[in-house]
Structure formats: structure tokens, C-alpha cells
Design a protein around this motif. Structure first.
Motif, PDB file in Angstrom:
ATOM      1  N   ARG A  67      45.350  46.827  30.792  1.00 51.56           N
ATOM      2  CA  ARG A  67      45.813  45.384  31.214  1.00 51.56           C
ATOM      3  C   ARG A  67      46.207  45.654  32.744  1.00 51.56           C
ATOM      4  N   LYS A  68      45.529  45.148  33.383  1.00 54.79           N
ATOM      5  CA  LYS A  68      45.675  45.375  34.942  1.00 54.79           C
ATOM      6  C   LYS A  68      46.973  44.854  35.264  1.00 54.79           C
ATOM      7  N   GLY A  69      47.937  45.843  36.038  1.00 57.20           N
ATOM      8  CA  GLY A  69      48.958  45.919  36.435  1.00 57.20           C
ATOM      9  C   GLY A  69      50.061  46.367  35.354  1.00 57.20           C
ATOM     10  N   GLU A  70      49.554  46.885  34.304  1.00 56.28           N
ATOM     11  CA  GLU A  70      50.399  47.175  33.229  1.00 56.28           C
ATOM     12  C   GLU A  70      51.455  48.366  33.730  1.00 56.28           C
ATOM     13  N   SER A  71      51.008  49.501  34.468  1.00 55.91           N
ATOM     14  CA  SER A  71      52.039  50.265  34.984  1.00 55.91           C
ATOM     15  C   SER A  71      52.199  50.430  36.549  1.00 55.91           C
ATOM     16  N   SER A  72      51.256  49.423  37.239  1.00 60.12           N
ATOM     17  CA  SER A  72      51.638  49.471  38.660  1.00 60.12           C
ATOM     18  C   SER A  72      52.255  48.271  39.142  1.00 60.12           C
ATOM     19  N   GLY A  73      52.274  47.084  38.313  1.00 58.01           N
ATOM     20  CA  GLY A  73      52.573  45.679  38.603  1.00 58.01           C
ATOM     21  C   GLY A  73      51.578  44.944  39.411  1.00 58.01           C
ATOM     22  N   GLN A  74      50.615  45.452  39.511  1.00 58.02           N
ATOM     23  CA  GLN A  74      49.403  44.772  40.494  1.00 58.02           C
ATOM     24  C   GLN A  74      48.636  44.038  39.607  1.00 58.02           C
ATOM     25  N   GLN A  75      48.994  42.938  39.219  1.00 55.45           N
ATOM     26  CA  GLN A  75      48.204  42.092  38.122  1.00 55.45           C
ATOM     27  C   GLN A  75      47.197  41.158  38.735  1.00 55.45           C
ATOM     28  N   GLN A  76      46.294  40.727  37.815  1.00 60.59           N
ATOM     29  CA  GLN A  76      45.254  39.946  38.340  1.00 60.59           C
ATOM     30  C   GLN A  76      45.365  38.565  37.538  1.00 60.59           C
ATOM     31  N   GLU A  77      45.700  37.460  38.035  1.00 59.87           N
ATOM     32  CA  GLU A  77      45.705  36.188  37.155  1.00 59.87           C
ATOM     33  C   GLU A  77      44.346  35.533  37.409  1.00 59.87           C
ATOM     34  N   LEU A  78      43.840  35.295  36.116  1.00 58.12           N
ATOM     35  CA  LEU A  78      42.534  34.770  35.925  1.00 58.12           C
ATOM     36  C   LEU A  78      42.523  33.210  36.572  1.00 58.12           C
ATOM     37  N   LEU A  79      41.860  33.071  37.333  1.00 59.42           N
ATOM     38  CA  LEU A  79      41.468  31.595  37.889  1.00 59.42           C
ATOM     39  C   LEU A  79      40.231  31.079  37.629  1.00 59.42           C
ATOM     40  N   ASP A  80      39.229  31.795  37.230  1.00 54.64           N
ATOM     41  CA  ASP A  80      37.895  31.386  36.855  1.00 54.64           C
ATOM     42  C   ASP A  80      36.910  32.674  36.230  1.00 54.64           C
ATOM     43  N   PHE A  81      36.357  32.379  35.251  1.00 55.95           N
ATOM     44  CA  PHE A  81      35.708  33.282  34.394  1.00 55.95           C
ATOM     45  C   PHE A  81      34.268  32.869  34.412  1.00 55.95           C
ATOM     46  N   CYS A  85      23.310  34.918  34.856  1.00 53.61           N
ATOM     47  CA  CYS A  85      22.339  34.099  34.175  1.00 53.61           C
ATOM     48  C   CYS A  85      21.794  34.896  33.033  1.00 53.61           C
ATOM     49  N   ASP A  86      21.774  36.359  32.825  1.00 54.74           N
ATOM     50  CA  ASP A  86      21.349  37.043  31.725  1.00 54.74           C
ATOM     51  C   ASP A  86      22.543  37.301  30.877  1.00 54.74           C
ATOM     52  N   MET A  87      23.620  36.751  31.229  1.00 56.22           N
ATOM     53  CA  MET A  87      25.010  36.903  30.301  1.00 56.22           C
ATOM     54  C   MET A  87      25.310  38.333  30.023  1.00 56.22           C
ATOM     55  N   ASP A  88      25.009  39.518  31.129  1.00 56.71           N
ATOM     56  CA  ASP A  88      25.338  40.739  30.776  1.00 56.71           C
ATOM     57  C   ASP A  88      26.294  41.172  31.910  1.00 56.71           C
ATOM     58  N   THR A  89      26.825  40.444  32.807  1.00 56.40           N
ATOM     59  CA  THR A  89      27.689  40.748  33.648  1.00 56.40           C
ATOM     60  C   THR A  89      28.611  39.598  33.902  1.00 56.40           C
ATOM     61  N   VAL A  90      30.142  39.838  33.915  1.00 49.76           N
ATOM     62  CA  VAL A  90      31.010  38.800  34.532  1.00 49.76           C
ATOM     63  C   VAL A  90      31.548  38.895  35.685  1.00 49.76           C
ATOM     64  N   LEU A  91      32.072  37.653  36.387  1.00 47.09           N
ATOM     65  CA  LEU A  91      32.714  37.801  37.510  1.00 47.09           C
ATOM     66  C   LEU A  91      33.896  37.054  37.247  1.00 47.09           C
ATOM     67  N   VAL A  92      34.853  37.827  37.435  1.00 50.54           N
ATOM     68  CA  VAL A  92      36.407  36.965  37.511  1.00 50.54           C
ATOM     69  C   VAL A  92      36.969  36.894  38.629  1.00 50.54           C
ATOM     70  N   SER A  93      37.302  35.522  38.941  1.00 56.17           N
ATOM     71  CA  SER A  93      37.785  35.046  39.967  1.00 56.17           C
ATOM     72  C   SER A  93      39.410  34.972  39.995  1.00 56.17           C
ATOM     73  N   VAL A  94      40.120  35.865  40.731  1.00 59.28           N
ATOM     74  CA  VAL A  94      41.539  35.996  40.408  1.00 59.28           C
ATOM     75  C   VAL A  94      42.624  35.884  41.665  1.00 59.28           C
ATOM     76  N   ASN A  95      43.571  35.736  41.214  1.00 58.83           N
ATOM     77  CA  ASN A  95      44.791  35.730  42.143  1.00 58.83           C
ATOM     78  C   ASN A  95      45.415  37.225  41.861  1.00 58.83           C
ATOM     79  N   GLN A  96      45.260  38.133  43.022  1.00 63.87           N
ATOM     80  CA  GLN A  96      45.348  39.432  42.832  1.00 63.87           C
ATOM     81  C   GLN A  96      46.945  39.638  43.615  1.00 63.87           C
TER      82      GLN A  96
END
Length: 135
Positions: A67-81, A85-96
Motif C-alpha cells: 500500500r503506497k505510503g504505508e511506511s513512508s506516508g508518501q501516498q498516491q490518491e487515485l484520480l484516473d485508472f 489497448c491490449d489490457m495488459d498494462t495499467v496507467l494510474v493517474s495520481v495525486n502523489q
């Protein structure tokens, strides 16, 4: 492919995971477009990310959810997932929050091959010891 009416569970199942049950996930700062990092997700990490709005990855070295930020506090809030086109890679747009890299740099992509040499192109923002409470 997924449609507008698909549920998060449908999205989790539609993705194409590799033979280890993982999918690469690229993290991008939403407002600037800066690429922050690449990590892996499994079905559970994708489901948790979509459900909670906080980005969760799968740590191959620890063999558990990260869980990003679990130990460091440097979290990523998901804004877009998004998925490719092949459904084999994801792009997470975040507020870091803070830095994305365990080295204390904003981005994990802080080294560049230039003129036959590798050089650091981004300074450390916060020391790793400070990030992980070792001070």
C-alpha cells in the motif's frame, strides 16, 4: 474490453495478467503528467485500488500487497485508472503526496543516459532514512 457499465470487479477480471498473476502499472502525476514510477499489481491490488481510491501495488520482493505510503506516508490518491489497448498494462493517474521513489526523489526515473554516460537528473528531496523512520 470493458464498457461504461462494467463494475470494478469486471475491470479486475478483464485485465490480462502475466504468468505470475501480475500486471505492470505506471504511475503518473495527474496535474503535470510526470511519470513517477512503475510497479506491479495483482488482482487484489487492482481491486483494492479501485475500491479505496488509494493506490496499492504488489511487492515481488516481499510477496505481499504494498500500500503506497504505508511506511513512508508518501501516498498516491487515485484520480484516473486506465488500461492500454491490449489490457495488459495499467496507467494510474495520481495525486502523489511527497516523493514517489524509495531513494527520496520525486520520480523513480531520475537517471538518464546522456553522451555515453548515466547521470542523475533529479536530486534527493528527502533522505531515505527520514522517509522510513531510521533517524
Amino acid at each position: 474490453m470493458c464498457s461504461k457499465t462494467d463494475t470494478p470487479d469486471d475491470i479486475v477480471e478483464a485485465l490480462k495478467y502475466n504468468s505470475d498473476g501480475l500486471i505492470p502499472a505506471i504511475s503518473q502525476q495527474h496535474d503535470t503528467g510526470e511519470i513517477l514510477m512503475m510497479a506491479w499489481m495483482n488482482k487484489e491490488a487492482v481491486a483494492e485500488t479501485l475500491k479505496t481510491g488509494r493506490v496499492c501495488y504488489y511487492s515481488r520482493s516481499r510477496q505481499k500487497l504494498w500500500r503506497k505510503g504505508e511506511s513512508s506516508g508518501q501516498q498516491q490518491e487515485l484520480l484516473d485508472f486506465r488500461t492500454d489497448c491490449d489490457m495488459d498494462t495499467v496507467l494510474v493517474s495520481v495525486n502523489q503526496t511527497g516523493v514517489a521513489c524509495h531513494t527520496g526523489r520525486r520520480s523513480c526515473f531520475s537517471w538518464a543516459a546522456r553522451e555515453g554516460k548515466v547521470e542523475v537528473v533529479e536530486d534527493v528531496v528527502v533522505s531515505p532514512d527520514e522517509l522510513y523512520g531510521k533517524k
